[in-house]
Design an enzyme around this catalytic site. Structure first.
Site, mmCIF file in Angstrom:
data_model
loop_
_atom_site.group_PDB
_atom_site.id
_atom_site.type_symbol
_atom_site.label_atom_id
_atom_site.label_comp_id
_atom_site.label_asym_id
_atom_site.label_seq_id
_atom_site.Cartn_x
_atom_site.Cartn_y
_atom_site.Cartn_z
ATOM 1 N N ALA A 209 47.083 63.345 14.086
ATOM 2 C CA ALA A 209 46.567 64.374 14.983
ATOM 3 C C ALA A 209 45.514 63.829 15.940
ATOM 4 O O ALA A 209 45.178 64.486 16.926
ATOM 5 C CB ALA A 209 45.955 65.508 14.173
ATOM 6 N N SER A 210 44.988 62.647 15.637
ATOM 7 C CA SER A 210 43.810 62.122 16.353
ATOM 8 C C SER A 210 44.174 61.556 17.713
ATOM 9 O O SER A 210 45.022 60.661 17.835
ATOM 10 C CB SER A 210 43.151 61.047 15.486
ATOM 11 O OG SER A 210 42.524 60.060 16.268
ATOM 12 N N THR A 211 43.511 62.062 18.729
ATOM 13 C CA THR A 211 43.831 61.661 20.099
ATOM 14 C C THR A 211 43.631 60.162 20.339
ATOM 15 O O THR A 211 44.548 59.474 20.770
ATOM 16 C CB THR A 211 42.967 62.442 21.108
ATOM 17 O OG1 THR A 211 41.599 62.404 20.685
ATOM 18 C CG2 THR A 211 43.408 63.886 21.179
ATOM 19 N N SER B 293 43.489 57.816 18.348
ATOM 20 C CA SER B 293 44.338 56.943 17.527
ATOM 21 C C SER B 293 45.630 56.593 18.269
ATOM 22 O O SER B 293 46.260 55.568 17.978
ATOM 23 C CB SER B 293 44.689 57.622 16.194
ATOM 24 O OG SER B 293 43.544 57.820 15.397
#
Lengths: 195, 195
Positions: free
Chosen positions: B10-12, B14
């Site tokens: 979900a991490s941008t 990343s």
């Protein structure tokens, strides 16, 4: 070409940014506008009454280790302040009231050095005076003009402007309407100013 | 020399890290350990029940603009997902249960592309299946082995390990005991691995 440097004297990552911005910007023919503000009111809006690095402990622990690496690479000293965050209101008022003066960049660096290398209390008039005197300035006069109601209001207004323009942390760099956050983004912000 | 890449689907930030880490690490003779984890339990410990980018709106607005600049520079597409953050549990289980497989790096990139370039629902088995099939893998078998109690426990344990080791956000890079946080620190982490 101009870059606005938004900083807070308590802010850790503003320290390496403050130490390098003048030389780096000059090397790229970009002018720096020195714009101190207060993080306190901005953090309060976000529901924090302390530095997020104190509230979120894992992040805080990481930040101090990361600061060691960043300062080592930049070859600037770092001593973790015995009080964090330190109240930077007085030196911020000094800069805000004299932002066009030629001694401002040197004064900003002296205050950051006092806070993050010498562990000195930058909220103390004696320390601020010392930094001004070392730069050959008339400390008494400058301190007096920095604490008039007009000077106090100017810093309040500048902090309000920061919020309005989307600044949520320090250091921030603004070029026109383009916002860059963090010491890591200084090179990008300077490149943007040269577009 | 080895670097652990701790990421959350979900991490941008990343996303750009995941798209470049394999080639960059290979060019520096560093091996990558692919270590998915869940940010949810870590954020909950910090009192957040949503992404901090949704909770702190000025920071969120900035992040999406900054992501545009980062992705443009890296020449990878970005479409703001219509749902943010997207639940990355299923693909994280897939990677966690098969972390030594040669198809994992390609699968990780395919899931990030689905989330941040194609605005696809990466929590859906159909999307995960599609990413596996496109890599020539037996999707049905992989999905089955990724959802056994053992596989579920493995991801839970890996998330607990992340917390114990000081990981508080994504992407994070760990070299021995040295922690680096953020896509911006990938180069530093690789240099640390080569020391």
């Amino acid at each position: 070409m101009k870059i606005e440097f938004w900083f807070e004297f308590a802010s850790t990552y503003s320290y390496p940014a403050a130490m390098r911005i003048e030389a780096l910007a000059a090397s790229r023919d970009v002018q720096v506008a020195w714009r101190p503000f207060l993080l306190g009111p901005i953090f309060q809006q976000q529901g924090w009454n302390d530095s997020p690095f104190n509230i979120y402990q894992a992040k805080g622990r990481y930040m101090w280790r990361d600061m060691e690496r960043v300062c080592e690479r930049q070859d600037i000293p770092l001593r973790k302040p015995s009080t964090f965050p330190r109240n930077g209101l007085l030196p911020a008022r000094v800069v805000c009231a004299h932002s066009e003066q030629a001694w401002v960049p040197g004064f900003v660096r002296a205050i950051y050095r006092a806070n993050f290398a010498d562990d000195a209390d930058i909220s103390s008039p004696a320390i601020v005076e010392q930094c001004l005197t070392a730069l050959g300035q008339d400390a008494a006069t400058i301190l007096a003009t920095s604490q008039t109601p007009t000077a106090k209001d100017k810093l309040k207004a500048q902090t309000a402007e920061a919020m309005e323009r989307g600044v949520f942390g320090a250091p921030s760099f603004v070029v026109g309407d383009e916002l860059f956050w963090g010491n890591d983004r200084l090179e990008d912000a300077l490149a943007w100013a040269r577009r």
